[in-house]
Enzyme design. Structure first.
Site, PDB file in Angstrom:
ATOM      1  N   LYS A 151      -3.405   8.096   3.393  1.00 51.47           N
ATOM      2  CA  LYS A 151      -4.635   7.750   4.367  1.00 51.47           C
ATOM      3  C   LYS A 151      -4.291   8.137   5.560  1.00 51.47           C
ATOM      4  CE  LYS A 151      -7.278   6.013   1.020  1.00 51.47           C
ATOM      5  NZ  LYS A 151      -8.378   6.968   0.422  1.00 51.47           N
ATOM      6  N   TYR A 206       0.886  -1.182  -0.018  1.00 55.99           N
ATOM      7  CA  TYR A 206      -0.199  -0.096  -0.011  1.00 55.99           C
ATOM      8  C   TYR A 206       0.942   1.232  -0.164  1.00 55.99           C
ATOM      9  CZ  TYR A 206      -4.548   2.224   0.728  1.00 55.99           C
ATOM     10  OH  TYR A 206      -5.736   2.846   0.621  1.00 55.99           O
TER      11      TYR A 206
HETATM   12  N1  LIG Z   1     -11.814  -0.037  -3.207  1.00 59.74           N
HETATM   13  C1  LIG Z   1     -11.036  -0.277  -1.968  1.00 59.74           C
HETATM   14  O1  LIG Z   1     -10.789  -1.435  -1.765  1.00 59.74           O
HETATM   15  C2  LIG Z   1     -10.925   0.636  -1.196  1.00 59.74           C
HETATM   16  C3  LIG Z   1     -10.983   0.347   0.457  1.00 59.74           C
HETATM   17  C4  LIG Z   1     -10.935   1.540   1.348  1.00 59.74           C
HETATM   18  C5  LIG Z   1     -10.799   2.837   0.757  1.00 59.74           C
HETATM   19  N2  LIG Z   1     -11.056   3.098  -0.514  1.00 59.74           N
HETATM   20  C6  LIG Z   1     -11.108   4.617  -0.850  1.00 59.74           C
HETATM   21  O2  LIG Z   1     -12.278   4.954  -1.532  1.00 59.74           O
HETATM   22  C7  LIG Z   1     -12.244   5.935  -2.544  1.00 59.74           C
HETATM   23  C8  LIG Z   1     -12.827   5.760  -3.745  1.00 59.74           C
HETATM   24  O3  LIG Z   1     -12.020   4.564  -4.425  1.00 59.74           O
HETATM   25  P1  LIG Z   1     -12.767   3.439  -5.279  1.00 59.74           P
HETATM   26  O4  LIG Z   1     -11.999   2.207  -4.554  1.00 59.74           O
HETATM   27  O5  LIG Z   1     -14.186   3.566  -5.366  1.00 59.74           O
HETATM   28  O6  LIG Z   1     -11.995   3.718  -6.675  1.00 59.74           O
HETATM   29  P2  LIG Z   1     -12.438   4.376  -8.068  1.00 59.74           P
HETATM   30  O7  LIG Z   1     -11.121   4.156  -8.708  1.00 59.74           O
HETATM   31  O8  LIG Z   1     -13.650   3.932  -8.421  1.00 59.74           O
HETATM   32  O9  LIG Z   1     -12.608   5.808  -7.299  1.00 59.74           O
HETATM   33  C9  LIG Z   1     -11.333   6.705  -7.275  1.00 59.74           C
HETATM   34  C10 LIG Z   1     -11.818   8.014  -7.544  1.00 59.74           C
HETATM   35  O10 LIG Z   1     -11.001   9.206  -7.520  1.00 59.74           O
HETATM   36  C11 LIG Z   1     -11.130   9.841  -8.462  1.00 59.74           C
HETATM   37  N3  LIG Z   1      -9.852  10.974  -8.525  1.00 59.74           N
HETATM   38  C12 LIG Z   1      -8.398  10.483  -8.678  1.00 59.74           C
HETATM   39  N4  LIG Z   1      -7.775  11.839  -8.875  1.00 59.74           N
HETATM   40  C13 LIG Z   1      -8.714  12.977  -8.806  1.00 59.74           C
HETATM   41  C14 LIG Z   1      -8.712  14.032  -9.055  1.00 59.74           C
HETATM   42  N5  LIG Z   1      -7.377  14.715  -9.035  1.00 59.74           N
HETATM   43  N6  LIG Z   1      -9.756  14.821  -9.051  1.00 59.74           N
HETATM   44  C15 LIG Z   1     -11.128  14.383  -8.879  1.00 59.74           C
HETATM   45  N7  LIG Z   1     -11.120  12.882  -8.670  1.00 59.74           N
HETATM   46  C16 LIG Z   1     -10.215  12.250  -8.877  1.00 59.74           C
HETATM   47  C17 LIG Z   1     -11.279   8.969  -9.690  1.00 59.74           C
HETATM   48  O11 LIG Z   1     -11.657   9.820 -10.740  1.00 59.74           O
HETATM   49  C18 LIG Z   1     -12.284   8.042  -9.025  1.00 59.74           C
HETATM   50  O12 LIG Z   1     -13.553   8.693  -9.443  1.00 59.74           O
HETATM   51  C19 LIG Z   1     -10.591   6.168  -2.462  1.00 59.74           C
HETATM   52  O13 LIG Z   1     -10.343   7.129  -1.531  1.00 59.74           O
HETATM   53  C20 LIG Z   1     -10.113   4.825  -2.131  1.00 59.74           C
HETATM   54  O14 LIG Z   1      -8.872   4.982  -1.485  1.00 59.74           O
HETATM   55  C21 LIG Z   1     -11.258   2.259  -1.499  1.00 59.74           C
END
Ligand SMILES: NC(=O)c1ccc[n+]([C@@H]2O[C@H](COP(=O)([O-])OP(=O)(O)OC[C@H]3O[C@@H](n4cnc5c(N)ncnc54)[C@H](O)[C@@H]3O)[C@@H](O)[C@H]2O)c1
Length: 257
Positions: free
Chosen positions: A160, A153
């Site tokens: 985070k 990670y």
């Molecule tokens: N998927 C997992 O396992 C998981 C677990 C815990 C936390 N998260 C967190 O959840 C959140 C959403 O991620 P996800 O897993 O749904 O993936 P995802 O790829 O669907 O979403 C990530 C989003 O971040 C946006 N993004 C990145 N850079 C950007 C910028 N400069 N301006 C505007 N938007 C931007 C992307 O366009 C995308 O919509 C993230 O913060 C991720 O770290 C995800």
């Protein structure tokens, strides 16, 4: 089901059907909220297709790169007030940072990850504040890697950790406006961003095998916690990191494979 009737909510970060933000937007709309979403320009066509599949469910879709003040401002002007909740579903670290020792991360890579994944919460809040009413809530998404080392990670763990500290600091500075700020720490869900992690398939396999509930995490599970945080049921909850991970984070040692 929680009722969010009469609430206007903005969900940032829809990229695909698998996005946590997309499940959350739909879940909040099904609870009766007027939901707006944002997307990055590079995902526009995918997002338009998603909206086409659920006609009338989402009130508005707005282009917004969180590193661009003009786009943030335009989005809030287009949505207008009042706004009752903001979901920050945005995160990014340069993919090359996942595959090298943390001491090889460049200042530019470090800055970009921290800027997009943590500072953007502050940046968006600054523009949102004039529209947020007393009693409203801001929710961001984090992962256990912000508190403990999760192999692979790396830079995202640092981002985070910064995000979770940002949640606490921000909760103090907006509390007198009657605005709450929390983070949902989700277990692994297969999304576009998650798939960029080399160690992701191991994480995905481990949770149902090891966690107390022996269950995978879905975007729907995360959406339900977001609905709770958008609702008045959580009106005295702020500055917190709430885990939706089938209890995985409670473990201190893991059973042998
Ligand atoms: N998927 C997992 O396992 C998981 C677990 C815990 C936390 N998260 C967190 O959840 C959140 C959403 O991620 P996800 O897993 O749904 O993936 P995802 O790829 O669907 O979403 C990530 C989003 O971040 C946006 N993004 C990145 N850079 C950007 C910028 N400069 N301006 C505007 N938007 C931007 C992307 O366009 C995308 O919509 C993230 O913060 C991720 O770290 C995800």
């Amino acid at each position: 089901m929680i009722s969010l009737a009469g609430k206007r909510i903005l969900v940032l970060g829809v990229a695909s059907a698998e996005s946590i933000a997309w499940a959350t937007a739909q879940g909040l709309a099904h609870c009766g909220a007027e939901v707006h979403i944002s997307y990055q320009q590079r995902f526009r066509s995918r997002v338009m297709q998603l909206l086409h599949e659920v006609p009338g469910l989402i009130a508005g879709a707005h282009r917004c790169d969180v590193t661009n003040d003009a786009e943030i401002q335009q989005m809030f002007q287009a949505i207008g007030g009042p706004l009752h909740s903001l979901i920050h579903g945005v995160g990014y670290a340069p993919p090359e940072t996942f595959g090298k020792p943390i001491y090889e991360v460049t200042p530019e890579e470090f800055s970009q990850a921290a800027l997009i994944s943590a500072h953007s919460l502050l940046r968006v809040t600054r523009f949102a504040l004039p529209f947020l009413v007393a009693g409203s809530s801001i929710t961001t998404l984090t992962y256990l890697g912000g508190q403990r080392v999760v192999p692979g990670y790396r830079m995202m763990g640092i981002a985070k950790a910064a995000l979770e500290a940002t949640v606490r600091e921000l909760a103090v500075d907006v509390g007198h406006h009657g605005v709450r700020v929390n983070a949902v720490s989700a277990g692994p869900v297969a999304t576009l961003s998650a798939m960029a992690l080399p160690s992701f398939s191991t994480m995905l396999e481990q949770y149902p095998r090891i966690s107390p509930l022996h269950a995978p995490i879905t975007t729907h599970d995360v959406a339900k916690m977001c609905a709770f945080l958008c609702s008045d049921l959580s009106d005295k909850v702020t500055g917190q990191v709430l885990f939706v991970d089938a209890g995985y984070s409670a473990l201190g040692a893991y059973p042998p494979a």
